[in-house]
Design an enzyme around this catalytic site. Structure first.
Site, PDB file in Angstrom:
ATOM      1  N   PHE A  59       0.804  -1.227   0.000  1.00 51.04           N
ATOM      2  CA  PHE A  59       0.000   0.000   0.000  1.00 51.04           C
ATOM      3  C   PHE A  59       0.833   1.271   0.000  1.00 51.04           C
ATOM      4  O   PHE A  59       0.321   2.346  -0.300  1.00 51.04           O
ATOM      5  CB  PHE A  59      -0.988  -0.007   1.182  1.00 51.04           C
ATOM      6  CG  PHE A  59      -0.514   0.736   2.391  1.00 51.04           C
ATOM      7  CD1 PHE A  59       0.337   0.146   3.307  1.00 51.04           C
ATOM      8  CD2 PHE A  59      -0.906   2.046   2.610  1.00 51.04           C
ATOM      9  CE1 PHE A  59       0.777   0.841   4.422  1.00 51.04           C
ATOM     10  CE2 PHE A  59      -0.465   2.751   3.721  1.00 51.04           C
ATOM     11  CZ  PHE A  59       0.381   2.143   4.627  1.00 51.04           C
ATOM     12  N   LYS A  60       2.116   1.183   0.314  1.00 49.48           N
ATOM     13  CA  LYS A  60       2.973   2.372   0.310  1.00 49.48           C
ATOM     14  C   LYS A  60       2.954   3.066  -1.066  1.00 49.48           C
ATOM     15  O   LYS A  60       3.170   4.261  -1.167  1.00 49.48           O
ATOM     16  CB  LYS A  60       4.411   2.010   0.678  1.00 49.48           C
ATOM     17  CG  LYS A  60       4.584   1.269   2.004  1.00 49.48           C
ATOM     18  CD  LYS A  60       4.768   2.207   3.142  1.00 49.48           C
ATOM     19  CE  LYS A  60       5.132   1.583   4.488  1.00 49.48           C
ATOM     20  NZ  LYS A  60       4.433   0.390   4.934  1.00 49.48           N
ATOM     21  N   ASP A  61       2.689   2.294  -2.120  1.00 48.77           N
ATOM     22  CA  ASP A  61       2.599   2.883  -3.461  1.00 48.77           C
ATOM     23  C   ASP A  61       1.500   3.947  -3.548  1.00 48.77           C
ATOM     24  O   ASP A  61       1.605   4.877  -4.339  1.00 48.77           O
ATOM     25  CB  ASP A  61       2.268   1.801  -4.504  1.00 48.77           C
ATOM     26  CG  ASP A  61       3.460   0.885  -4.796  1.00 48.77           C
ATOM     27  OD1 ASP A  61       4.607   1.348  -4.695  1.00 48.77           O
ATOM     28  OD2 ASP A  61       3.220  -0.293  -5.135  1.00 48.77           O
TER      29      ASP A  61
END
Ligand SMILES: *Cc1c(COP(=O)(O)O)cnc(C)c1O
Length: 495
Positions: free
Chosen positions: A112-114
């Site tokens: 999810f860091k993207d």
């Protein structure tokens, strides 16, 4: 539209516009930037449900980043969320076991860091332009695995920036190392270090804080910046997907406009769940915000007792991105529940630094009523993976499994029937070893072969992000000791 400014959690210095806060990362007094007021959504959620992800992103972010023009913000959004995601919805919502999994892992590094790091480089370079910052921005990051790769994927070949990532040579998973050393982009550099994550982190902090080096860099036309999760440029894009999830449930007829939803988030540094809290402050109807921890359950203890105590053993778990004892973004929540008191927040953070522990007042506790804490140990986590696979043929990663377990226990305990969205933070392919083990499958295989087996088992194709690793050439092979990290930075910048 009301202008939203940002100030420090630790003092009452002059508030700054969003672009300045993004450029600075951290306030000068060491505090985090918080909005001086929360804007409210100015369109109905049912109107937003007719929009795609980029449309919703604009409607949410324009309220928080008020010094960006419409053209600037739309261009940042368009560059961030497109064919670099392997699902047209960007964040598809998948129903299983009576809850809705919000799949935040369809970006280039399958975690999810993207969601934030695909847009941060654009927000940062736009902010630099708006503030007449002409120097080249140098991002320096120490990573335990996920953040460094996601940051590089975002900053690769972005004009006006360079990025350098240090990772512990023997401290990351095989897929993670492969992802890093094959990173493309002429402005990227990856260096393995002999040492652990803490060694890398403290050396980076030292390089950051060296005034002589900063001065020398400024003369050569460089300025350091940070891509870590306390930058509001990472927080604001994360509000978007909670609003988006709500609009998809509306569209499906699961809820009606105004109905509340519960949001469940596997939590480490408290950034992701704080974004959901900010969404609620902006008018998103929320019943409970469920904060799910792994065995490092410092946040569960905080929500149960009002005491935050980091003096405990650091445990290594199958959800390593949540192995954390100091949740940096909690400082922002502390600030808000203290009645926006920089004085009280600064005092508590001082106690945390000096004694590793602080307690909030009864009055502040009232501000936590929307939160529900829970945790899952290693066995619970593996059980959740196994159960969801058996009952729904749906494979989730260990971080998501922590949240699934915690919510299942919560539902059994309370009977709460509110529709719930679970933040699904990583693809199971990123943590295939733990996942295969939980499914009672052989796990001691070469990483790419294991990916094929998992694909068969899960009935989903191997993500492109893993497939490209089969043939991607190694582009980075520098390994150094801690003491040589600064020399590597200088080499990278040609100084
Ligand atoms: C970073 C991360 C988390 C924790 O998110 P926070 O914002 O730090 O709470 C959870 N799951 C995965 C897969 C992550 O990479």
């Amino acid at each position: 539209m009301k202008e939203v400014l940002y100030k420090s959690t630790r003092s009452d210095s002059l508030p700054v516009p969003a672009s300045k806060a993004i450029l600075m990362g951290l306030a000068e007094d060491g505090g985090l930037f918080v909005p001086t007021q929360f804007p409210t959504l100015d369109k109905k959620l049912s109107d937003l449900s007719a929009m795609d992800y980029c449309g919703v992103a604009y409607e949410v972010m324009k309220l928080m980043l008020t010094d960006f023009t419409e053209e600037e913000l739309k261009s940042c959004i368009k560059n961030a969320y497109g064919s670099n995601f392997d699902d047209q919805e960007i964040v598809p919502v998948r129903k299983a076991d009576g809850v809705y999994f919000l799949e935040l892992f369809h970006g280039p590094t399958i975690a999810f860091k993207d969601m934030a790091l695909q847009i941060l480089p654009h927000l940062l370079t736009t902010s630099a332009r708006k503030n007449a910052e002409k120097r080249e921005i140098v991002i320096l990051t120490a990573t335990s695995g996920d953040t460094g790769k996601a940051a590089m994927a975002g900053f690769a070949d972005v004009p006006g920036t360079r990025i350098m990532v240090f990772y512990p040579k023997d401290g990351v998973s095989s897929i993670q190392e492969r992802q890093m050393v094959t990173q493309k982009g002429d402005n990227t550099r990856v260096v393995g270090i002999y040492g652990n994550f803490d060694d890398a982190q403290s050396a980076v902090k030292k390089i950051f804080g060296d005034p002589a080096l900063r001065k020398e860099m400024a003369e050569k036309g460089f300025v350091f910046s940070s891509a870590n999760s306390i930058n509001i440029g990472r927080l604001v894009p994360q509000i978007v997907y909670y609003v988006f999830a709500y609009t998809r449930l509306l569209k499906e007829g699961v809820i009606r406009e105004g109905d509340k939803i519960n949001i469940v988030v596997p939590t480490g540094n408290f950034g992701n769940i704080l974004a959901a809290y900010y969404g609620m402050k902006m008018g998103l109807p929320v019943g409970k915000l469920v904060c799910a921890s792994n065995s490092n359950k410092v946040l569960f203890d905080f929500f149960s007792t009002g005491t935050y105590d980091r003096n405990r053993e650091f445990l290594l778990t199958s959800s390593p991105s949540m192995d954390i004892l100091i949740s940096s973004n909690l400082e922002r929540l502390i600030y808000h529940i203290s009645g926006d008191s920089a004085e009280k927040t600064a005092a508590l953070m001082k106690e945390l630094t000096e004694k590793g522990v602080y307690s909030i007042t009864e009055q502040m506790k009232e501000g936590l009523s929307v939160f529900e804490g829970g945790y899952a140990n290693e066995e619970n986590t593996a059980d959740a993976i196994r159960r969801l696979y058996k009952e729904e043929a749906y494979v989730i990663d260990p971080h998501t499994a922590v949240a699934a377990y915690v919510y299942d226990s919560y539902r059994q305990k309370t009977g709460d029937q509110t529709p719930a969205v679970i933040a699904s933070t990583a693809s199971p392919f990123k943590f295939e070893n733990s996942v295969m083990r939980a499914l009672d499958e052989p796990a001691d295989l070469p990483d790419l072969e294991l990916a094929d087996r998992l694909s068969e088992k899960a009935g989903v194709p191997v993500p492109e992000a893993v497939n490209i690793l089969r043939t991607a050439p190694v582009r980075h092979n520098i390994v150094c000791g801690r003491e040589n990290m600064e020399a590597e930075v200088r080499k990278f910048l040609g100084m």
